[in-house]
Design a protein around this motif. Structure first.
Motif, short mmCIF file in Angstrom:
data_model
loop_
_atom_site.label_atom_id
_atom_site.label_comp_id
_atom_site.label_asym_id
_atom_site.label_seq_id
_atom_site.Cartn_x
_atom_site.Cartn_y
_atom_site.Cartn_z
N PHE A 1 0.84 -1.21 0.00
CA PHE A 1 0.00 0.00 0.00
C PHE A 1 0.87 1.25 0.00
O PHE A 1 0.59 2.21 -0.73
CB PHE A 1 -0.93 -0.02 1.22
N LEU A 2 1.92 1.26 0.84
CA LEU A 2 2.80 2.43 0.91
C LEU A 2 3.54 2.65 -0.40
O LEU A 2 3.72 3.80 -0.84
CB LEU A 2 3.80 2.25 2.06
N LYS B 1 1.83 9.65 -5.33
CA LYS B 1 2.13 11.00 -4.84
C LYS B 1 3.35 11.60 -5.55
O LYS B 1 3.39 12.81 -5.80
CB LYS B 1 2.38 10.95 -3.33
N THR B 2 4.33 10.78 -5.86
CA THR B 2 5.55 11.28 -6.50
C THR B 2 5.44 11.34 -8.02
O THR B 2 6.34 11.85 -8.68
CB THR B 2 6.75 10.41 -6.12
N GLY B 3 4.35 10.80 -8.57
CA GLY B 3 4.15 10.87 -10.01
C GLY B 3 4.67 9.69 -10.78
O GLY B 3 4.61 9.67 -12.02
N LEU B 4 5.24 8.69 -10.09
CA LEU B 4 5.70 7.48 -10.80
C LEU B 4 4.51 6.77 -11.45
O LEU B 4 4.64 6.20 -12.53
CB LEU B 4 6.42 6.54 -9.83
N ILE B 5 3.37 6.81 -10.76
CA ILE B 5 2.11 6.33 -11.33
C ILE B 5 1.15 7.51 -11.35
O ILE B 5 0.80 8.04 -10.30
CB ILE B 5 1.51 5.17 -10.50
N SER B 6 0.74 7.94 -12.52
CA SER B 6 -0.11 9.13 -12.63
C SER B 6 -1.58 8.76 -12.42
O SER B 6 -1.99 7.60 -12.58
CB SER B 6 0.05 9.77 -14.01
N HIS B 7 -2.37 9.78 -12.07
CA HIS B 7 -3.82 9.57 -11.93
C HIS B 7 -4.44 9.19 -13.27
O HIS B 7 -5.44 8.46 -13.32
CB HIS B 7 -4.48 10.84 -11.38
#
Length: 265
Positions: free
Chosen positions: A94-95, A102-108
């Motif tokens: 989860f973390l 949050k860091t943008g490695l995976i975008s929304h």
């Protein structure tokens, strides 16, 4: 702009449809969630409280144990030794996902595209979106807004960033002078059949009735699909939980039954 009273009536109708759709989805998922919760509760209770004690008792029997019982004992042994790692592992995963977002490695946008293309539930989400999108466009156009204004308003109809960016790209192409159906065809938002309907509606000048038809068609289609999935999930969950409990009963009562037969002799 059009009549204020008409706009309010259309908005009220749209909100009522939204509420109805949400209620249908909740009802469709209520029984599966309840069944899964009860089943998981039973499995956790059997695994952590009863299974270790039963495994110790079965091992103490001076007889050859069947395969099902040995599998059960192996599971019990694993739960006693390694189950403490499950919770930290889930927390760590989860973390990792949370930090990546949050860091943008995976975008929304990527998360939205993943949800959009999920098997089984992805198509239902798309149907509901098409219904809502078409209905909102119909309402805003009927209220006197221009097509670019109506599309701009519908940008935030979904919390899915993938759908939001697709609508925004449609809006930008229309602002550049492209036709509605051409902008839709260049996006990944609507099926080709819907784009074809809108193309014909643009030629005949009946875009609002066409949007109403698309909205109602996909609303009913989504409802039927949800009902089918609900009818399919219920027996599957019942069969799965029943199989787990049946395996547990056979694995524990089998050796006891054999022991009783030997004592009777």
């Amino acid at each position: 702009s059009g009549s204020l009273i008409s706009s309010i009536k259309y908005a009220y109708s749209y909100l009522e449809e939204q509420k109805t759709n949400q209620e249908i989805i909740k009802q469709a998922m209520l029984y599966p969630l309840f069944t899964v919760s009860v089943g998981l509760g039973a499995v956790i209770f059997l695994s952590y409280w009863m299974l270790p004690e039963l495994a110790s008792f079965l091992l103490s029997l001076d007889q050859e144990l069947p395969t099902t019982t040995m599998i059960l004992i192996t599971i019990a042994d694993w739960l006693q030794k390694d189950s403490s790692l499950l919770l930290p592992t889930f927390i760590l995963l989860f973390l990792i996902i949370f930090v990546s977002v949050k860091t943008g490695l995976i975008s929304h946008y990527q998360i939205g595209a993943f949800y959009w293309k999920l098997p089984i539930f992805g198509p239902i989400k798309q149907m509901i979106f098409i219904s809502q999108f078409s209905r909102l466009l119909s309402i805003t156009l009927n209220s006197g807004l221009t097509l670019p204004e109506a599309i701009k308003i519908s940008t935030h109809i979904s919390k899915n960033k993938f759908a939001e960016q697709q609508i925004d790209s449609i809006y930008k192409k229309i602002e550049q002078g492209f036709s509605f159906h051409h902008a839709l065809n260049q996006s990944q938002l609507l099926p080709k059949v819907v784009v074809s309907l809108i193309y014909n509606a643009e030629k005949t000048g009946r875009i609002i009735p066409c949007l109403d038809y698309i909205s109602e068609f996909y609303r009913q289609k989504a409802n039927r699909r949800l009902q089918k999935i609900q009818k399919l999930i219920e027996p599957c969950l019942t069969l799965l939980i029943g199989s787990i409990l049946a395996f547990f009963i056979v694995a524990t009562l089998g050796p006891l039954y054999e022991l009783g037969g030997q004592l009777g002799q």
